[in-house]
Design a protein around this motif. Structure first.
Motif, short mmCIF file in Angstrom:
data_model
loop_
_atom_site.label_atom_id
_atom_site.label_comp_id
_atom_site.label_asym_id
_atom_site.label_seq_id
_atom_site.Cartn_x
_atom_site.Cartn_y
_atom_site.Cartn_z
N LYS A 117 42.22 51.90 48.24
CA LYS A 117 41.27 51.75 49.38
C LYS A 117 41.54 52.11 50.75
CE LYS A 117 42.61 46.84 50.34
NZ LYS A 117 42.38 45.46 50.54
N ASP A 118 43.11 51.89 51.05
CA ASP A 118 43.46 52.06 52.58
C ASP A 118 43.28 53.93 52.62
OD1 ASP A 118 43.87 49.70 53.55
OD2 ASP A 118 45.52 49.60 52.87
N GLU B 189 41.35 55.99 51.11
CA GLU B 189 40.22 56.20 50.99
C GLU B 189 39.38 55.93 52.33
OE1 GLU B 189 38.55 58.32 49.03
OE2 GLU B 189 39.87 58.15 47.55
N ARG B 190 39.87 54.99 52.92
CA ARG B 190 39.04 54.41 54.27
C ARG B 190 39.69 55.24 55.33
NH1 ARG B 190 37.12 49.80 56.51
NH2 ARG B 190 36.41 50.23 58.76
N GLY C 155 40.48 49.35 60.52
CA GLY C 155 40.26 48.74 59.25
C GLY C 155 41.37 49.08 58.07
N ILE C 156 42.58 49.66 58.46
CA ILE C 156 43.60 50.29 57.70
C ILE C 156 44.77 49.14 57.76
CG2 ILE C 156 45.40 52.03 57.29
CD1 ILE C 156 42.24 52.97 57.05
N GLN D 146 37.77 58.69 55.16
CA GLN D 146 36.58 58.48 55.93
C GLN D 146 36.66 58.48 57.34
OE1 GLN D 146 34.88 54.92 53.90
NE2 GLN D 146 34.91 55.89 52.08
N ASN D 147 37.87 57.78 58.07
CA ASN D 147 37.82 57.71 59.28
C ASN D 147 38.23 59.06 59.94
OD1 ASN D 147 37.61 54.73 59.08
ND2 ASN D 147 39.58 54.36 59.53
#
Length: 1187
Positions: free
Chosen positions: A1123-1124, A1126-1127, A1115-1116, A1130-1131
């Motif tokens: 947002k990238d 932070e994603r 999802g990057i 989280q990953n």
């Protein structure tokens, strides 16, 4: 060489290692043995280093060595040496080295090798049951390490009880050895201590699985063995075997019961407050009616020190949770059996002549009460008689202070818990309540009497005095106060009854002193004894008052506190009169410390309270003290007296100032304090020569605290400008004669040095608490610019002497924008002027310290790096304070910023990287500065020397590997700042190229492309205008250097990615920030390296690892959008969580360290030339700064 020669050679080396003639010989032999048996561990303790790259140490040139190429070869060589040498020292070395090898390389051993290692160790121990105990302990430690590491993968590792059962079913010697091994295995297999390795998650799971599958069987076997010993049905064939078996089986039982069942790792300091979380599967044993009686029987049968270990087991058994039992009936039987065992020990006195038994028995009482509620015990038959027995025992224990001084704490804690429970269980019968209340009065009276009467004995025999350790004493006194509060009137009456006769004796001695009969040592000794007794009484009075519960208090109880306070104030007046007459001849530190503690407790209980007026009734009759304000005046007079008389005692001054600080803490408290005449006198005469502590150099920290408190008092009112200038007048008077000094030599005079050190230390203490902008600007306008030249000249005169650190620390606080206090008006030039002076301070000190060479390791920090770290802090606070417009300096080509940064880089380069990470305070200051500097100023530099740039990158790489979170987080932020700029520049260049290609092909630009081009050029245009009036460079020097040194970004990527993949750190989120940008910049290399990581894993795990690694990039979109980022963070967290849940530890990739290498002269010249060409100038063309 023959095998026997090789064995003999290494046996000799092991003898020399553990019995060296000198430390140099030990170090040399250790290097020889480590070289001969390598663990192949890299710097981080994992991975495989190229074997034998280093030449052999002296002495091994022609030595008989083993042919070792891989870690498996090392294990085989150690096995050969272990099998062929009966020498305990050889066995010790082999086992310790084997443990190091296993910890470093276990993951790369084949399954067969892992199984062979464990089988060999068990067989070796079985074949040699006569091993020394320390060798058995080491061997069991190796087995524990193997078990922890291989539990998840090796099914054979999970049958510890079955494997050791073979020992228990063989001869008696084997049985003893098996139990000894079990004790060590249980201890080592659980995760414990603060030195948790990177595999902590794996080890926790192994410890939990061991608890669930093996520990209960081991406990049952051990308990059966203990029962057999007590029943005398175990045969022995050698003398000494019975005692050895008893010791071994008690050791196993104790390790089982003290196992970290909940995985919380309670340290020793907290062990007496925890409930033992015995698993429910153990219920059958604890509900067995013979379980507790068997342990008490073992205590009676065994002799010390084994009996004290059994009592430790009972302490843990008594601490089990209530939910362990299947019902109230079973729990009731358990509680009754504990109570019966306690009753029997008190009746018979069994083992109470041993201090260890005695201490553990007192612990048993406390822990039993902590886990068994009062209502649960009170409902049992005979509880009144039982609690009476405990009371008699407690009173005798308190009276036996000389024999068992550590027991009082546990017994007072027991009774304190009893009384706390009484407020929650109102259904207790009146007989029991009255019995407990009467016990508390007697216990309080006994404690007071015993400690007061012990004073002469302690002094004569020079025994430890609890009054000398206030922190430990206070903890006990708080519990005494809680006990006394149960029946407060009677307890306080008992205290007064002891107080008054001593007061009569004291008055007689004072009368002798007034009549001139105070000479001789006998008088001083008698006075010291009485005053030390009073110190105990004042401390106890303070504890009584300090435990006042505001929500349960009454006017009657407050009146009792007033009576106690009256007694203390009368004593203080008499003592003060003695001091006024004889000066410091009869000062008693313990008594004055007690007075200070008393006033702290009185402040906590009554100062600031709206109720509690009854406490002042008695005080008003005798002293005219009718409210808080008048009481505060009394306390302030005592504070002033201590500051005048106790200049020779750092601890009394410190505690006195802490009391002063507490009085000045809080809005209403400091308002009341300002109303007092004594406070006003201090403010007006704060530098009075009567304050003796000013004259001693050991009060440096106390001086700062003193002015911190005065600052809070001064600025507690808003309209105080006139008061402020009056307060600063003494500083002006001290600075005026120094202003007239016009030479460096004059500033180097010792009186001037001492005066300025005191002044700037006091000023530093004064400005530290200021949070308000208006108040701080008031000080700023007073100090700056009038007195700034004094600081600069003193710095020029003193540098690089450590005395200059006082000036630097003051300036670091002066330019610190704490709570936005340094936000000047928009038209003010002060921020510019402050940084100009900052530049002068840094340049002046840096010029001198750079010339100093310090070779002694112990002198490096105090004589060099401490001052440099303060300079780093100064610059960091200026850069991070956000009150200085640095663009003005670049725009007008002000040399201040050039000189400051030039000296900053010079100071950085003067620090070897090993030293940088070797001194924590220096490393913290360095990375904080690097973080703040890289946010804007690094990329605003016109150019930078390649060697400086590479040093910064190397420092970042080292700092990000730090085990300290503070250093790691700031280093990660610095890398993120740099790489984010590089990514932005790369994106702009790509946009320009795409626009140029469109224009060059004759195509028409789209509106969106035109907008993108405009956005890409905006930042560059701003930088051009700020850096120079000439044509701005098309390529930033940072981009040029990264092209010249292509290994920099890959090296940083690998370092941070390794930390994420292989290190079980808690800073995954911090590391994910720079890692994302590095992967964005180095996509191809990131893919290549992750492929290497996957191929390094075991074949059966590669698919799992590949999937787990893919989750990091799911999802990057690989942009710089929030947002990238932070994603991705989280990953990364999800990736680590998946590894931990699957109990997977990745095998590191073998790498050559330090990919960021020092450049050669040719590389530096080429990089400088390239940077200059990119800047549109020749190498020799002048620039604002060239670092």
């Amino acid at each position: 060489m023959a095998q026997d020669e090789r064995i003999a050679y290494y046996a000799t080396l092991c003898e020399q290692l553990y019995n060296p003639k000198s430390s140099a010989e030990r170090d040399q032999v250790q290097k020889m043995l480590e070289y001969s048996f390598p663990t192949f561990a890299g710097e981080a303790g994992s991975g495989i280093a190229a074997p034998q790259q280093q030449p052999p140490p002296p002495g091994l040139e022609n030595a008989p060595t083993f042919a070792i190429v891989t870690p498996t070869d090392t294990a085989s060589a150690l096995r050969v040496l272990l099998e062929n040498s009966p020498n305990p020292l050889v066995q010790t070395f082999c086992l310790s080295r084997l443990k190091q090898l296993i910890l470093a390389q276990f993951t790369i051993f084949e399954s067969g090798t892992k199984l062979q290692l464990r089988t060999f160790l068990l067989e070796y121990c079985f074949m040699h049951p006569d091993l020394q105990p320390f060798v058995i302990a080491q061997l069991a430690g190796v087995l524990a390490s193997l078990t922890r590491l291989g539990w998840a993968d090796m099914v054979e590792y999970r049958n510890i009880h079955k494997d050791i059962q073979q020992f228990l079913q063989a001869t008696m010697d084997h049985r003893i050895v098996g139990l000894q091994m079990l004790a060590v295995l249980i201890q080592d297999i659980q995760t414990s201590g603060t030195n948790t390795p990177v595999r902590s998650a794996q080890f926790r799971k192994a410890a939990a699985a061991f608890r669930d599958s093996q520990l209960f069987d081991i406990f049952e076997t051990s308990f059966e063995t203990l029962s057999g010993l007590l029943q005398r049905n175990i045969p022995f064939d050698k003398p000494g075997q019975e005692e050895r078996l008893k010791d071994a089986v008690i050791g196993v039982l104790l390790k089982c019961l003290s196992y970290d069942f909940a995985g919380t790792n309670l340290d020793d300091a907290g062990e007496d407050f925890g409930v033992v979380q015995i698993p429910a599967s153990w219920r059958s044993v604890f509900e067995d009616e013979n379980f507790v009686p068997t342990l008490f029987n073992a205590y009676r049968e065994l002799q010390p020190p084994l009996s004290s270990k059994v009592m430790e087991c009972l302490v843990l058994v008594a601490s089990v949770r209530k939910a362990l039992f299947s019902g109230d009936a079973e729990r009731s039987k358990f509680v009754l059996s504990i109570m019966q065992g306690v009753r029997d020990i008190i009746f018979t006195g069994q083992g109470m002549n041993d201090t260890s038994n005695y201490n553990e028995f007192c612990r048993l009482l406390y822990r039993f009460r902590a886990t068994a509620p009062l209502n649960e015990m009170a409902e049992k038959p005979g509880y009144v008689d039982w609690i009476s027995l405990i009371a008699d025992f407690s009173i005798k224990a308190v009276q036996s202070w000389k024999w068992a001084p550590e027991t009082t704490h546990y017994l007072l804690a027991f009774w304190s818990r009893i009384l706390q429970s009484m407020t929650h269980y109102q259904q207790l019968n009146d007989v029991l309540v009255q019995k407990i209340k009467s016990i508390t009065v007697e216990l309080s009276r006994t404690y007071i009497t015993t400690n007061v009467e012990s004073v002469p004995t302690r002094m004569e025999e020079m025994l430890d005095d609890p009054l000398e350790s206030e922190e430990a004493l206070v903890e006990t006194l708080v519990m005494l106060g809680q006990i006394a509060r149960c029946k407060y009137e009677e307890s306080s009456t008992a205290l007064v009854a002891i107080f008054d006769p001593i007061a009569v004796q004291y008055q007689e001695l004072i009368t002798q002193a007034r009549s001139g009969m105070a000479g001789g040592d006998s008088f001083k000794e008698a006075l010291e004894v009485i005053e030390t007794k009073f110190a105990w009484l004042v401390y106890i009075s303070a504890a009584f008052i300090g435990t006042r519960p505001a929500f349960l208090s009454s006017e009657e109880l407050d009146a009792i506190d007033g009576q106690l306070t009256t007694k203390v104030l009368q004593l203080m007046d008499v003592n003060q009169a003695l001091q006024n007459q004889h000066g410091s001849a009869f000062l008693n530190q313990k008594l004055d410390m007690a007075f200070v503690y008393f006033f702290m407790q009185f402040r906590k209980a009554y100062i600031g309270e709206t109720n509690g007026k009854s406490v002042y009734t008695k005080l008003a009759e005798l002293f005219g003290i009718s409210d808080q304000i008048l009481m505060l005046d009394v306390i302030m007079r005592k504070i002033v007296s201590n500051l005048q008389c106790w200049g020779h005692s750092e601890v009394v001054i410190r505690r006195t100032l802490e009391l002063f600080n507490e009085l000045a803490t809080g809005y209403s408290a400091v308002k009341n304090l300002r109303k007092i005449e004594t406070t006003r006198l201090i403010m007006q005469n704060h530098m009075s020569s009567e304050f003796a502590f000013f004259e001693s150099s050991k009060h440096q920290q106390n001086r700062m605290l003193y002015y911190q408190v005065l600052c809070k008092v001064l600025f507690s009112e808003d309209n105080n400008e006139r008061e402020f200038h009056a307060f600063m007048k003494p500083f002006e008077l001290r600075l005026q004669p120094i202003e007239t000094l016009d030479s460096v030599e004059a500033f180097r005079q010792e009186p001037v040095r001492r005066a300025l050190s005191d002044i700037f230390r006091d000023l530093r203490g004064f400005i530290q608490p200021i949070q308000n902008r208006r108040h701080y600007l008031m000080f700023f306008d007073w100090f700056y610019p009038d007195y700034m030249p004094i600081l600069l000249r003193a710095l020029e005169a003193w540098s690089p002497d450590p005395s200059a650190n006082t000036l630097l620390k003051f300036f670091a606080d002066f330019c610190f924008n704490r709570s936005q206090r340094l936000n000047f008006p928009i038209s003010s030039p002060n921020s510019i002027l402050v940084f100009r002076d900052t530049s002068r301070v840094i340049s002046t000190y840096g010029r001198h310290i750079s010339e100093r060479q310090v070779t002694n390791e112990s002198d490096k920090y105090p004589f060099k790096y401490k001052g440099i770290s303060i300079c780093f802090n100064i610059l960091s606070r200026c850069l991070g304070g956000r009150y200085i417009n640095f663009g003005v300096f670049w725009l007008y080509q002000d040399k201040a910023i050039d000189e400051a940064f030039h000296m900053m880089f010079q100071l950085m380069l003067s620090i070897p990287l090993n030293d940088l990470m070797g001194f924590p305070k220096l490393a913290r200051a360095f990375v904080t500065l690097l973080d703040d500097f890289t946010q804007e100023q690094l990329t605003a530099l016109p150019t930078l020397e390649p060697s400086t740039f590479l040093y910064l990158m190397q420092a970042c790489e080292l700092a990000v590997e730090s085990t300290e979170s503070f250093i790691l987080s700031h280093a990660s932020a610095a890398i993120n700042n740099i790489c984010t700029f590089v990514a932005q520049e790369t994106e702009k260049n790509e946009i320009r190229k795409s626009i140029n290609s469109v224009v060059g092909s004759g195509g028409e630009e789209s509106p969106s492309a035109t907008a993108a081009a405009a956005a890409a050029g905006a930042s560059s245009e701003r930088r051009r205008s700020s850096n120079s009036s000439k044509q701005a460079p098309a390529t930033h020097w940072l981009m040029t250097y990264l092209a010249q040194f292509p290994n920099i970004l890959p090296s940083l990527l690998v370092t941070i990615l390794n930390l994420v993949l292989f290190d079980d750190t808690q800073d995954q989120w911090t590391l994910s920030r720079p890692l994302y940008v590095l992967m964005l910049l180095q996509k191809e290399y990131a893919v290549e390296y992750t492929s290497q990581v996957i191929s390094q894993q075991l074949p059966e795990r590669r698919e799992f690892v590949a999937k787990a690694l893919n989750t990091m990039t799911e999802g990057i979109d690989w942009t710089l959008a929030v947002k990238d980022r932070e994603r991705f963070s989280q990953n990364v967290s999800a990736f680590r969580r998946e590894l931990n849940m699957s109990n997977v530890v990745l095998v590191p990739v073998p790498l050559n360290r330090s990919m960021i290498t020092s450049p050669t002269a040719a590389q530096v010249a080429a990089a400088a030339q390239a940077a200059a060409m990119a800047a549109g100038s020749s190498v020799n063309a002048p620039v604002i700064a060239s670092y």
